[in-house]
Motif scaffolding. Structure first.
Motif, PDB file in Angstrom:
ATOM      1  N   GLY A 132       0.841  -1.192   0.000  1.00 44.43           N
ATOM      2  CA  GLY A 132       0.000   0.000   0.000  1.00 44.43           C
ATOM      3  C   GLY A 132       0.873   1.238   0.000  1.00 44.43           C
ATOM      4  N   SER A 133       0.271   2.368  -0.179  1.00 44.78           N
ATOM      5  CA  SER A 133       1.034   3.613  -0.170  1.00 44.78           C
ATOM      6  C   SER A 133       1.317   4.027   1.271  1.00 44.78           C
ATOM      7  CB  SER A 133       0.244   4.719  -0.872  1.00 44.78           C
ATOM      8  OG  SER A 133      -0.891   5.049  -0.109  1.00 44.78           O
ATOM      9  N   VAL A 134       2.215   4.956   1.441  1.00 45.48           N
ATOM     10  CA  VAL A 134       2.539   5.468   2.772  1.00 45.48           C
ATOM     11  C   VAL A 134       1.309   6.128   3.382  1.00 45.48           C
ATOM     12  CG1 VAL A 134       3.968   7.117   4.034  1.00 45.48           C
ATOM     13  CG2 VAL A 134       4.972   5.726   2.235  1.00 45.48           C
ATOM     14  N   ASP A 135       0.544   6.849   2.594  1.00 44.93           N
ATOM     15  CA  ASP A 135      -0.673   7.490   3.092  1.00 44.93           C
ATOM     16  C   ASP A 135      -1.664   6.453   3.615  1.00 44.93           C
ATOM     17  OD1 ASP A 135       0.235  10.024   2.512  1.00 44.93           O
ATOM     18  OD2 ASP A 135      -0.692  10.055   0.526  1.00 44.93           O
ATOM     19  N   THR A 136      -1.829   5.356   2.891  1.00 44.36           N
ATOM     20  CA  THR A 136      -2.728   4.290   3.325  1.00 44.36           C
ATOM     21  C   THR A 136      -2.221   3.668   4.614  1.00 44.36           C
ATOM     22  OG1 THR A 136      -3.291   3.819   1.038  1.00 44.36           O
ATOM     23  CG2 THR A 136      -3.817   2.118   2.646  1.00 44.36           C
ATOM     24  N   PHE A 137      -0.913   3.416   4.713  1.00 48.27           N
ATOM     25  CA  PHE A 137      -0.344   2.845   5.928  1.00 48.27           C
ATOM     26  C   PHE A 137      -0.577   3.758   7.118  1.00 48.27           C
ATOM     27  CE2 PHE A 137       3.166   2.665   8.931  1.00 48.27           C
ATOM     28  CZ  PHE A 137       2.994   1.380   9.409  1.00 48.27           C
ATOM     29  N   LEU A 138      -0.289   5.037   6.953  1.00 46.55           N
ATOM     30  CA  LEU A 138      -0.468   5.978   8.059  1.00 46.55           C
ATOM     31  C   LEU A 138      -1.927   6.080   8.485  1.00 46.55           C
ATOM     32  CD1 LEU A 138       2.020   8.791   7.010  1.00 46.55           C
ATOM     33  CD2 LEU A 138       2.321   7.042   8.784  1.00 46.55           C
ATOM     34  N   HIS A 139      -2.825   5.949   7.517  1.00 44.31           N
ATOM     35  CA  HIS A 139      -4.252   6.005   7.819  1.00 44.31           C
ATOM     36  C   HIS A 139      -4.678   4.841   8.721  1.00 44.31           C
ATOM     37  CE1 HIS A 139      -8.463   7.020   7.156  1.00 44.31           C
ATOM     38  NE2 HIS A 139      -8.679   5.739   6.876  1.00 44.31           N
ATOM     39  N   TYR A 140      -4.106   3.656   8.481  1.00 45.19           N
ATOM     40  CA  TYR A 140      -4.492   2.462   9.232  1.00 45.19           C
ATOM     41  C   TYR A 140      -3.460   2.016  10.260  1.00 45.19           C
ATOM     42  CZ  TYR A 140      -8.189   1.984   5.805  1.00 45.19           C
ATOM     43  OH  TYR A 140      -9.289   2.212   5.027  1.00 45.19           O
ATOM     44  N   ALA A 141      -2.443   2.803  10.538  1.00 43.92           N
ATOM     45  CA  ALA A 141      -1.346   2.387  11.420  1.00 43.92           C
ATOM     46  C   ALA A 141      -1.826   2.040  12.824  1.00 43.92           C
ATOM     47  CB  ALA A 141      -0.282   3.472  11.476  1.00 43.92           C
ATOM     48  N   SER A 142      -2.729   2.808  13.385  1.00 45.26           N
ATOM     49  CA  SER A 142      -3.187   2.523  14.753  1.00 45.26           C
ATOM     50  C   SER A 142      -3.958   1.203  14.810  1.00 45.26           C
ATOM     51  CB  SER A 142      -4.042   3.668  15.288  1.00 45.26           C
ATOM     52  OG  SER A 142      -5.193   3.847  14.486  1.00 45.26           O
ATOM     53  N   GLU A 143      -4.789   0.920  13.804  1.00 44.30           N
ATOM     54  CA  GLU A 143      -5.517  -0.345  13.781  1.00 44.30           C
ATOM     55  C   GLU A 143      -4.563  -1.529  13.614  1.00 44.30           C
ATOM     56  OE1 GLU A 143      -6.408   2.313  12.052  1.00 44.30           O
ATOM     57  OE2 GLU A 143      -8.486   2.767  12.541  1.00 44.30           O
ATOM     58  N   ILE A 144      -3.537  -1.356  12.794  1.00 42.21           N
ATOM     59  CA  ILE A 144      -2.548  -2.423  12.594  1.00 42.21           C
ATOM     60  C   ILE A 144      -1.825  -2.706  13.902  1.00 42.21           C
ATOM     61  CG2 ILE A 144      -0.385  -3.007  11.409  1.00 42.21           C
ATOM     62  CD1 ILE A 144      -1.449  -1.365   9.024  1.00 42.21           C
ATOM     63  N   ALA A 145      -1.454  -1.668  14.637  1.00 48.89           N
ATOM     64  CA  ALA A 145      -0.762  -1.845  15.915  1.00 48.89           C
ATOM     65  C   ALA A 145      -1.658  -2.582  16.915  1.00 48.89           C
ATOM     66  CB  ALA A 145      -0.339  -0.493  16.470  1.00 48.89           C
ATOM     67  N   GLU A 146      -2.947  -2.276  16.933  1.00 52.55           N
ATOM     68  CA  GLU A 146      -3.866  -2.966  17.854  1.00 52.55           C
ATOM     69  C   GLU A 146      -3.987  -4.441  17.505  1.00 52.55           C
ATOM     70  OE1 GLU A 146      -7.633  -0.985  18.047  1.00 52.55           O
ATOM     71  OE2 GLU A 146      -6.715   0.938  18.535  1.00 52.55           O
ATOM     72  N   ILE A 147      -4.056  -4.776  16.217  1.00 54.53           N
ATOM     73  CA  ILE A 147      -4.164  -6.171  15.790  1.00 54.53           C
ATOM     74  C   ILE A 147      -2.901  -6.929  16.184  1.00 54.53           C
ATOM     75  CG2 ILE A 147      -4.237  -7.690  13.779  1.00 54.53           C
ATOM     76  CD1 ILE A 147      -6.054  -5.553  12.457  1.00 54.53           C
ATOM     77  N   GLU A 148      -1.743  -6.349  15.962  1.00 52.71           N
ATOM     78  CA  GLU A 148      -0.487  -7.018  16.315  1.00 52.71           C
ATOM     79  C   GLU A 148      -0.346  -7.178  17.819  1.00 52.71           C
ATOM     80  OE1 GLU A 148       2.550  -4.755  14.361  1.00 52.71           O
ATOM     81  OE2 GLU A 148       2.186  -5.747  12.432  1.00 52.71           O
ATOM     82  N   ALA A 149      -0.866  -6.247  18.617  1.00 48.43           N
ATOM     83  CA  ALA A 149      -0.787  -6.350  20.071  1.00 48.43           C
ATOM     84  C   ALA A 149      -1.655  -7.506  20.574  1.00 48.43           C
ATOM     85  CB  ALA A 149      -1.222  -5.045  20.714  1.00 48.43           C
ATOM     86  N   VAL A 150      -2.799  -7.742  19.928  1.00 50.50           N
ATOM     87  CA  VAL A 150      -3.697  -8.825  20.340  1.00 50.50           C
ATOM     88  C   VAL A 150      -3.082 -10.189  20.013  1.00 50.50           C
ATOM     89  CG1 VAL A 150      -5.924  -9.900  19.862  1.00 50.50           C
ATOM     90  CG2 VAL A 150      -5.765  -7.435  20.153  1.00 50.50           C
ATOM     91  N   GLU A 151      -2.403 -10.277  18.871  1.00 53.82           N
ATOM     92  CA  GLU A 151      -1.796 -11.551  18.465  1.00 53.82           C
ATOM     93  C   GLU A 151      -0.640 -11.852  19.366  1.00 53.82           C
ATOM     94  OE1 GLU A 151      -0.842 -11.097  14.373  1.00 53.82           O
ATOM     95  OE2 GLU A 151      -2.879 -11.490  13.731  1.00 53.82           O
TER      96      GLU A 151
END
Length: 67
Positions: free
Chosen positions: A48-67
């Motif tokens: 994905g683009s950097v803009d897309t990553f930054l848009h979803y970065a907090s959700e990605i961090a939450e998913i990785e914390a749960v795993e």
């Protein structure tokens, strides 16, 4: 009446769409023989683009914390 032709997209348009929306491939494969796990392959690919990553970065961090 003319024949209907399917629309074609250039490589640049396809890449632009993938980078704008993003694409995720998540694959897990196991090879076992008589109940003994021989090989496990786990692949995660995110494009994905950097803009897309930054848009979803907090959700990605939450998913990785749960795993």
């Amino acid at each position: 009446m003319g024949s209907a032709r399917p629309s074609t997209s250039s490589l640049a348009e396809v890449l632009d769409r993938i980078l704008d929306k993003g694409i995720v491939v998540d694959l897990r494969a196991r090879l076992s023989l008589v109940g003994i796990e021989m090989v496990t392959v786990e692949v995660r690919v995110t494009v994905g683009s950097v803009d897309t990553f930054l848009h979803y970065a907090s959700e990605i961090a939450e998913i990785e914390a749960v795993e």
